[in-house]
Design a protein around this motif. Structure first.
Motif, PDB file in Angstrom:
ATOM      1  N   GLY A 283      23.544  78.624-167.924  1.00  0.00           N
ATOM      2  CA  GLY A 283      24.740  78.107-168.581  1.00  0.00           C
ATOM      3  C   GLY A 283      25.904  79.054-168.313  1.00  0.00           C
ATOM      4  N   ASN A 284      26.547  79.524-169.375  1.00  0.00           N
ATOM      5  CA  ASN A 284      27.669  80.458-169.245  1.00  0.00           C
ATOM      6  C   ASN A 284      27.256  81.909-169.413  1.00  0.00           C
ATOM      7  OD1 ASN A 284      29.603  78.357-168.894  1.00  0.00           O
ATOM      8  ND2 ASN A 284      29.614  78.005-171.108  1.00  0.00           N
TER       9      ASN A 284
ATOM     10  N   SER B  82      20.415  79.791-162.216  1.00  0.00           N
ATOM     11  CA  SER B  82      20.124  80.326-160.889  1.00  0.00           C
ATOM     12  C   SER B  82      19.612  81.750-161.036  1.00  0.00           C
ATOM     13  CB  SER B  82      21.377  80.302-159.995  1.00  0.00           C
ATOM     14  OG  SER B  82      22.368  81.175-160.504  1.00  0.00           O
ATOM     15  N   LEU B  83      18.828  82.165-160.060  1.00  0.00           N
ATOM     16  CA  LEU B  83      18.269  83.517-160.031  1.00  0.00           C
ATOM     17  C   LEU B  83      18.568  84.134-158.671  1.00  0.00           C
ATOM     18  CD1 LEU B  83      14.799  82.649-161.562  1.00  0.00           C
ATOM     19  CD2 LEU B  83      16.371  84.300-162.572  1.00  0.00           C
ATOM     20  N   LYS B  84      18.893  85.426-158.667  1.00  0.00           N
ATOM     21  CA  LYS B  84      19.077  86.123-157.398  1.00  0.00           C
ATOM     22  C   LYS B  84      18.731  87.597-157.568  1.00  0.00           C
ATOM     23  CE  LYS B  84      24.020  87.136-157.952  1.00  0.00           C
ATOM     24  NZ  LYS B  84      25.367  86.931-157.381  1.00  0.00           N
ATOM     25  N   ALA B  85      18.316  88.217-156.468  1.00  0.00           N
ATOM     26  CA  ALA B  85      17.961  89.633-156.485  1.00  0.00           C
ATOM     27  C   ALA B  85      19.229  90.481-156.534  1.00  0.00           C
ATOM     28  CB  ALA B  85      17.141  89.984-155.254  1.00  0.00           C
ATOM     29  N   LEU B  86      19.135  91.630-157.196  1.00  0.00           N
ATOM     30  CA  LEU B  86      20.207  92.612-157.195  1.00  0.00           C
ATOM     31  C   LEU B  86      19.731  93.837-156.418  1.00  0.00           C
ATOM     32  CD1 LEU B  86      21.396  92.430-160.913  1.00  0.00           C
ATOM     33  CD2 LEU B  86      22.412  91.311-158.919  1.00  0.00           C
ATOM     34  N   GLY B  87      20.654  94.583-155.847  1.00  0.00           N
ATOM     35  CA  GLY B  87      20.273  95.761-155.080  1.00  0.00           C
ATOM     36  C   GLY B  87      19.812  95.377-153.687  1.00  0.00           C
TER      37      GLY B  87
END
Length: 197
Positions: free
Chosen positions: A157-158, A178-183
Motif C-alpha cells: 500500500g502506502n 512489491s518486494l526487492k533486495a537492498l544492498g
C-alpha cells in the motif's frame, strides 16, 4: 536466449493455460476480460514467450476456476505427506516477467508435486541488480514471508518496510505490494501464499 526459451517451454505453463481455456470454450479475449490482462500478454504466456509472475498466475487461475497449484503439478500425486529434498526445488525454478521484462526474483516451488493444497510455499531469491524492475502487484489472498538472508524492502500500500534475516511479515495481498533486495547481496526468503478457491 534459445536456452531460456527452451526452459520456458519445458515448464508447459502456456500449454496448461491454453488447454484449460479451450476446455472452458473461452477465447483469449474472454480470458483477457476475466483477468483484466492484455490479450497480447496472454498470447505471449500461452506461447511460452513469457513466464508470468505469481500475481498474474493467480488472476488466470481465478478466471479459469482452478487452484494456483494447477500450474505446478507434475503428476497425479495424492500423497498425504510430501517431502521435497534439498535441491529438488530447482526443478520448478523460474524467473517471472512483467511487461516483457524479467522480474528481479526467482521463485522455486517447495511443494510442486502436491495437489489439492490450500497454500503455495516458495523459496524466493531476489536479484539486487534488477531492483528497478520490481513492479507492484495485487491479488486475492494473504501472504507470509520469512527472510533467510540479505535485506528486502516491502512496499505494501502506502507503507514501506525494511526486512532483514530472521524477520517475518504477513500481509493482505489485495493491497498493491512489491518486494526487492537492498544492498549488493542476493536476498532469500520463504514465501507462503494462501488463496481462497
Amino acid at each position: 536466449m534459445d536456452a531460456f526459451r527452451a526452459e520456458v517451454k519445458e515448464l508447459k505453463i502456456g500449454q496448461t493455460i491454453r488447454d484449460l481455456r479451450q476446455v472452458r470454450r473461452m477465447t483469449l479475449q474472454d480470458l483477457a476480460v476475466a483477468t483484466e490482462l492484455s490479450k497480447p500478454l496472454l498470447s505471449q504466456i500461452e506461447n511460452d514467450q513469457v513466464i508470468p509472475p505469481l500475481a498474474t498466475l493467480l488472476r488466470i487461475a481465478k478466471a479459469l476456476n482452478v487452484p494456483l497449484q494447477k500450474f505446478f503439478e507434475e503428476e497425479d500425486d495424492t500423497r498425504k505427506c510430501l517431502v521435497v529434498k534439498a535441491g529438488e526445488a530447482d526443478r520448478m525454478s523460474r524467473r517471472p516477467s512483467h511487461g516483457g521484462k524479467p522480474q528481479p526474483y526467482f521463485y522455486h516451488s517447495l511443494a510442486y508435486g502436491k495437489q489439492h493444497k490450500h497454500m503455495e510455499p516458495f523459496l524466493v531469491e531476489f536479484d539486487p541488480s534488477r531492483t528497478e524492475q520490481s513492479q507492484p502487484v495485487r491479488h486475492p489472498g494473504e501472504e507470509f514471508f520469512y527472510i533467510l538472508e540479505g535485506q528486502v524492502e516491502l512496499q505494501h500500500g502506502n507503507d514501506t518496510y525494511l526486512l532483514e534475516a530472521g524477520d517475518s511479515v504477513y500481509w493482505d495481498s489485495n493491497e498493491p505490494h512489491s518486494l526487492k533486495a537492498l544492498g549488493n547481496e542476493i536476498a532469500r526468503g520463504i514465501a507462503v501464499l494462501y488463496t481462497k478457491t
